[in-house]
Each structure stands twice: as structure tokens, then as C-alpha cells.
Design a protein around this motif. Sequence first.
Motif, PDB file in Angstrom:
ATOM      1  N   ASP A  84       0.808  -1.216   0.000  1.00 17.46           N
ATOM      2  CA  ASP A  84       0.000   0.000   0.000  1.00 17.46           C
ATOM      3  C   ASP A  84       0.843   1.270   0.000  1.00 17.46           C
ATOM      4  O   ASP A  84       0.300   2.374  -0.032  1.00 17.46           O
ATOM      5  N   ARG A  85       2.203   1.121   0.011  1.00 22.34           N
ATOM      6  CA  ARG A  85       3.060   2.306   0.052  1.00 22.34           C
ATOM      7  C   ARG A  85       4.052   2.373  -1.108  1.00 22.34           C
ATOM      8  O   ARG A  85       4.597   3.443  -1.405  1.00 22.34           O
ATOM      9  N   ILE A  86       4.291   1.243  -1.755  1.00 24.27           N
ATOM     10  CA  ILE A  86       5.240   1.172  -2.864  1.00 24.27           C
ATOM     11  C   ILE A  86       4.514   0.660  -4.096  1.00 24.27           C
ATOM     12  O   ILE A  86       3.658  -0.225  -4.010  1.00 24.27           O
ATOM     13  N   ASP A  87       4.846   1.233  -5.246  1.00 26.73           N
ATOM     14  CA  ASP A  87       4.291   0.748  -6.509  1.00 26.73           C
ATOM     15  C   ASP A  87       5.067  -0.506  -6.908  1.00 26.73           C
ATOM     16  O   ASP A  87       6.163  -0.437  -7.466  1.00 26.73           O
ATOM     17  N   ILE A  88       4.509  -1.678  -6.595  1.00 22.71           N
ATOM     18  CA  ILE A  88       5.170  -2.954  -6.880  1.00 22.71           C
ATOM     19  C   ILE A  88       4.512  -3.552  -8.117  1.00 22.71           C
ATOM     20  O   ILE A  88       3.294  -3.696  -8.183  1.00 22.71           O
ATOM     21  N   ARG A  89       5.343  -3.915  -9.078  1.00 26.78           N
ATOM     22  CA  ARG A  89       4.846  -4.491 -10.321  1.00 26.78           C
ATOM     23  C   ARG A  89       5.503  -5.848 -10.545  1.00 26.78           C
ATOM     24  O   ARG A  89       6.650  -6.073 -10.181  1.00 26.78           O
ATOM     25  N   GLU A  90       4.727  -6.741 -11.154  1.00 27.89           N
ATOM     26  CA  GLU A  90       5.192  -8.104 -11.418  1.00 27.89           C
ATOM     27  C   GLU A  90       5.630  -8.224 -12.872  1.00 27.89           C
ATOM     28  O   GLU A  90       4.864  -7.937 -13.799  1.00 27.89           O
ATOM     29  N   PHE A  91       6.906  -8.619 -13.068  1.00 24.62           N
ATOM     30  CA  PHE A  91       7.404  -8.877 -14.421  1.00 24.62           C
ATOM     31  C   PHE A  91       6.719 -10.133 -14.942  1.00 24.62           C
ATOM     32  O   PHE A  91       6.810 -11.198 -14.340  1.00 24.62           O
ATOM     33  N   LYS A  92       6.019 -10.020 -16.067  1.00 25.49           N
ATOM     34  CA  LYS A  92       5.132 -11.100 -16.478  1.00 25.49           C
ATOM     35  C   LYS A  92       5.371 -11.585 -17.897  1.00 25.49           C
ATOM     36  O   LYS A  92       4.440 -12.024 -18.561  1.00 25.49           O
ATOM     37  N   ALA A  93       6.611 -11.503 -18.404  1.00 27.47           N
ATOM     38  CA  ALA A  93       6.876 -12.172 -19.676  1.00 27.47           C
ATOM     39  C   ALA A  93       6.610 -13.662 -19.481  1.00 27.47           C
ATOM     40  O   ALA A  93       7.040 -14.243 -18.484  1.00 27.47           O
ATOM     41  N   PRO A  94       5.891 -14.297 -20.398  1.00 25.26           N
ATOM     42  CA  PRO A  94       5.475 -15.699 -20.181  1.00 25.26           C
ATOM     43  C   PRO A  94       6.658 -16.626 -19.922  1.00 25.26           C
ATOM     44  O   PRO A  94       7.625 -16.663 -20.674  1.00 25.26           O
ATOM     45  N   ARG A 151       2.948  -5.849 -14.661  1.00 24.74           N
ATOM     46  CA  ARG A 151       1.599  -5.417 -14.294  1.00 24.74           C
ATOM     47  C   ARG A 151       1.563  -5.159 -12.800  1.00 24.74           C
ATOM     48  O   ARG A 151       2.379  -5.699 -12.038  1.00 24.74           O
ATOM     49  N   PRO A 152       0.629  -4.338 -12.322  1.00 25.39           N
ATOM     50  CA  PRO A 152       0.542  -4.064 -10.881  1.00 25.39           C
ATOM     51  C   PRO A 152       0.283  -5.336 -10.082  1.00 25.39           C
ATOM     52  O   PRO A 152      -0.395  -6.253 -10.541  1.00 25.39           O
ATOM     53  N   VAL A 153       0.828  -5.367  -8.889  1.00 25.52           N
ATOM     54  CA  VAL A 153       0.667  -6.520  -8.007  1.00 25.52           C
ATOM     55  C   VAL A 153      -0.490  -6.257  -7.047  1.00 25.52           C
ATOM     56  O   VAL A 153      -0.582  -5.177  -6.447  1.00 25.52           O
ATOM     57  N   ALA A 154      -1.371  -7.226  -6.920  1.00 19.42           N
ATOM     58  CA  ALA A 154      -2.454  -7.112  -5.949  1.00 19.42           C
ATOM     59  C   ALA A 154      -1.877  -7.215  -4.534  1.00 19.42           C
ATOM     60  O   ALA A 154      -0.978  -8.018  -4.270  1.00 19.42           O
ATOM     61  N   THR A 155      -2.382  -6.386  -3.638  1.00 17.66           N
ATOM     62  CA  THR A 155      -1.824  -6.340  -2.277  1.00 17.66           C
ATOM     63  C   THR A 155      -2.423  -7.400  -1.356  1.00 17.66           C
ATOM     64  O   THR A 155      -1.873  -7.667  -0.281  1.00 17.66           O
TER      65      THR A 155
END
Length: 719
Positions: free
Chosen positions: A625-635, A694-698
Motif C-alpha cells: 500500500d506504500r510502494i508501486d510494486i509491479r510483477e514482471f510477467k513475460a510468459p 503489471r501491478p501486483v495485488a496487495t
Amino acid sequence: MSVRSAITATWLGLALAVLAGCAGMPGHSACAFFPGDDACGRLPVSADSGGEEIAGAHYFAGGNGAYEKQFQALLAQSRLDALDRANGTGRFGRDWRDVQNSGFHATYPALQRLARPLDDAEIAPTQGRPGEGRFAGRWRISRQTLYLDAAARPLAPKTFSFSGLEARSVEIVLRQAGQQPIDIGGTCDGPLAIRASGRSTTVARAVPFHLSLPAAETSVSLFPDETLSQCDLRVTSALAPAGAPLTLLREESADPWIARLDSRYDRCPVPDPAGMEELDRAFYAGRWLSQTCALPLGSPTLLRKSRDGFNAKVEALLGKTLPDSAFGKADPELPLDFADAPKLRLIYLSSLEFKADFSGRIMERLIRHHAALGTKVRILVTDVLEREKDDAMLHRLAAEFPNVELQEYRWQADHGAPFDEQISQLHKVHHIKMLATLAEEPGRSRVIIGGRNVHDGFLFHKPVDLSRYPDLEQYGKTDGFSLNYYSNWSDFDIEIADPATVETLAAHLSTIWLRGADTNLSRPFSIPVRSIAAPRGVARHFISVPYEDGHALEAYFVELIDTAEHRIQIVNPYLNLTPAIARAFDRALARGVKIDVVGRIDLKGDIGGRFLTALNKLFVERYGDRIDIREFKAPDVVLHSKIMMIDERLVAISSVNLNNRSFFHDSENGMVVLDPAFYRRMKPVYDDYLAHSRPVATNVTIGWAYRLLFSDKWVREAF
């Protein structure tokens, strides 16, 4: 240790017992055979020295200057750490005064006084002129391995160079790497001690001797006296009954150029911090972390694509890249044209792994070409991750060409060390990534650093079919704790061609190559000196050995994060922060610094992927909830890059994961660049990672078993 820790310890106990059965170190110190050596009479910092002797000693003949004092503090701290591990004192909780030993009571506080400078995270600049220095103090135990195989070019003359540079004791381990017995005989120009089958003998100068290596894997240790420079030997076997010459040469005498490179240290100009921004001050400051001075960077090549990363290494050795068709066919025996290959004086290849697969076989063939021309080659890998075929390929190369020297890193816990230290033998690794090629022709030297290992997973999306080559690995697709794992990793390297920078980074890596064999301590590469003018360089290379430098890399990263004023941008797949770095994150967020992280939360496919995924989820739970965390999602691709950028001015490209392993257990390296122009070059690389994320769900789900497991500090520190 809690009940939870005890349960975990049971899982690991059997593996530890097996490891302990093969953990014995070869031989003795040469000082046991040649006590008249001046360096043997001048003991290093050790428990054998009394308190008064330690307090007043100068451990390096020839000076007690700023560099020697800095190194002496590290030696003292290294010995303190060893005493703490052996006696449960210091950070292990026991008061040193409770140890019932009068010698210990004299030694321990004397070592504390010598190590006191390490209480300050930074080293104050001293007087002196910037530039290079040479260190000649004899402080370490040198141990190197000569691999012997009766079938490895059995009739060819061979030469092996052993290094006694800065060494109090030299041991040459003769290791059987083949399947046939070998007989060795000859003479040396100085006294030589031999230890075999638990028995020792000393041979005088020019007196003939003979020894044998049976077919079963075994070893014999040679201990040359300080006056010994050369042995003229003959190796005989069923394949070479008349014998073939084998010459042993003292490297620092036979090759003054490599001795100058290996003994180098730098005096780094540090500008007056008054009026400097905090980020600049942190960049130029002297610290216990081993660093180069600020270096020219030139225009390095950014190697984002996997094929570009591999081809950069190929071109550094071959003079040209492989065509696309070579990767399509994935034939490790494809024809290689060496017409444009550079003439090299030295090759350094340091990697977590050097696998017997397509990538490894191509690299081995390229190195083999240069070795046949007499190039000195130094290879560093991690022993615990090498499989039988990997070992066979590298041992065969080293046996055929003894100018290819191989170091297989394995950390040894001290006798009587606490359980968590014993467990460290299973997972402490050599994680420094570098290929350095030093060419005789101008403009052809190269150095490549970053995160890639010599493994097909950094080159191919899926395992290639190598079933036609029984000596190479045919990977399985696994998830869990297996050395037959295969993942396709997305990583990042940079290639630097500036000749002065290439040579400096090679000299820096030499401090690891020439580390103490009994401690893994490496000497510092630089000392800070006062300077009026600002340095012209913009890049500093670092090497971290955290269990010997007081976790200096962690302190450096904390300091860099604490200087951030606006933004921190991170690409890193492993997010198990140390407590100190987590607190630095919290302070930055409290200051209003925006932190963005591109990671790979789901690490399925990596070794221990489920464990690592749970740790990453704990990071998301704390900071989502404080950092913009994104998941690298190349298949089906696992992120492996390690990049940190601060305030659009500083960029760190390294082997360093943001986990406890990198800051507490593993040796690491990287380049830190303070240059807005370089940040602008790197920004599109970062944006490309963003585009594939893509954004990571918290609202993450973490199983109760993992929560229970990682609630123990020592378990989290293992990862």
C-alpha cells in the motif's frame, strides 16, 4: 533456538552430516615445514598471539601506513569473528569474559582494539597523492589446485604457475582428475614439503623425489619453501611411459606483469564534502566495502537481450558474434572461426555457475583456444552448484592446459561453530559475475558485469536438445530444490571497453582470486585520500564478502537509500529485505520518496521457488500500500536483473539481490554510476521492464507453514 527452528534444523541435519564428512581441508601450513621463513616468525592476527603481542605488532614487513592499518583492522575483525563462531561469543550471545581461558582473555580485547576502526561505517581520508600502490605484505595462506589426468594431452609439455604473492604459506594440491594412475618425479630449485596419505616428508633443493596419484580420486599437497622458484618434473602413465615435462613456476617471479596487477591497490581522491549533495558525498566516500576509485565509464554497451549478453562474451573471446542460425541449431560443436580473435594476456571468468550445456561448451571452446596459445586463464565458480558433468568439463580443461586455473568456491564453517553457521556451508555461494579479457592489442580489452551466469537458461526459452552429446547436461523442467533445474531468466549486463577501467576491474577481482584460503578474507582494494579537485570518474566498482567485511554492502545500500530525495526505481526479483534495509525503505517513504519496484513475486521455476515466492509475498504484504510494486510477467520467464536508480542521477547495476543472502552470505559485485547522462541511457531499459509488468495485488495469500517458518530470524537470514 526455538521449536520451529529445531524442526527446520532436522530437515537440514542429514545434509549437513554428509557435508561434514567431506569437509576436511588439505594439508598443513608451509610454516610447519619451514619455520625459519621470516613471515612465519611474524605471526598474523591469530589466537596463537598473546594480547600484548597483538597490541604492539606490525603484521606487514615494510610499513605501517594508512593502507596497512586499514587492512590490519579487517584482519583483526576476521579473527574476532572466527573466535566468536568457535566460542559462541559476540553476536552469538555469550559474553567473552565467560570463556575460561586466560590466553583468550588477553587476545580478545587486543583484537577488539585493532578492529575498532570498523565501528565507523566510513573511513576518513588520509594524506597522500591519488594513484596506484603495490602491496607486498605476506598475510595469507595460498592454496591452488593442479588438475592431473593421464589422458589429458599425455605427451604435451605443461607449465603450472603457483602464486606465492602476499603469502605466508603456499600449498599446491595435486588432484587426480582422470581414471588412470600417474607417477610424478623430478627436482626443485628449493626445498619442498610433500604431504600424502597423512604422511609428510621434506625434500632438499635439487634432490630427486617421486610420488604417485592412484586412479581413484585423490590428492597430494606440495608446500614450496619461499626460496623455491621452479620444479622440473616428469609425468608418466600407461599412456605416456616415457613421460612428459611438467614445470612448476613461482608466478610472481616468472610473470612480473601479473604480479603488478595482482598486488595493486588504489589511493582514491575524496573531495571536500562541504557543499556537496548527500548522494555525491555517499558516492565518493571511503568505506570498508572494497571499491575502486571513481573510473571513466566511456560509453558502455547495454546488454538487455539475452542473445546480446551471450554474444558480447563470445565477441570478447572470438572477435565476432555468433550468427542467429547458431542459436537456432543450438549445436555446441558448431565451427568457430578464430581468424579475428584478439591476442589475450589474461582471461578472468567469475560466475555462480559454469554449466556443461550449449553456453558452457561454447565458452569452454573459446577459452581452450586462448589457453592453447598460452593465455593465463582464471575461472571462479561455486562448488556446491556444480554437477558431475560440469566438474568433468572444467577439470578436463584445467588438466589439459594448466595455465587454466580453476577455483571452486566452498565456504567452510569453523570447528565448533553454531548450527546456523554450519548450515551456511550448504548455501553460501560465490556470486560475483565478471568476464574480463585483457588484450595485447589496443582497444580490444573488455569487461562484462551484471547478473548472467554461464547457463543455457540465460540464453534459451526452453531447454535445447543436447541428447547427442552425452558429456553435456540435458535439463529437466523442475520446480523445487534440484540442481537439474531450468528456468529462462531475463537479465541485464553492461560491457565496458575503456582499457584503464578493464584493467582496474581485473585488478580488483584479483583481490578475490588471491584471498586467504583459510578465511576467504580478501585485502581491500583502495584507501581514501584528501583531494581538492573533484574526481573526473563517474563509476565505482564494488566487491562484497559480507561475512568478512562487517556487512559493508548492506551499510552502503542503506546509506544510498537514505540519501534519496525524490525517487528510487528498482528492478530485482528477490525482495527479502534485511532489517536495516527495510528501515531505510521506511525512512525514505516517510520523507516522501517515491519507491517503484519491478519484481517477480512468483518465482516458480527457480531453485526453492515456493520458498522465495512466500518471502516476496511478505514484502508485498508489508509495502504493497506504500510502494508501486509491479510483477514482471513475460510468459515463462523469471526476472533476474538487479538494477537500482536514485533521483535520476545514480545507477547501480550488480549481482546483488535485495535479500538477506546477498548482504549476509554471498560474495557480490557491481558498478555504481553517478551520472545523469547514464541514467538517461538506462531509463528506456527500465521502461521496457515496466512495459512487461503489471501491478501486483496487495491481498496476497501466504500459507501458515511459511509464516511459521519465516517467523524465525535465522531462517529468513538464510534466504
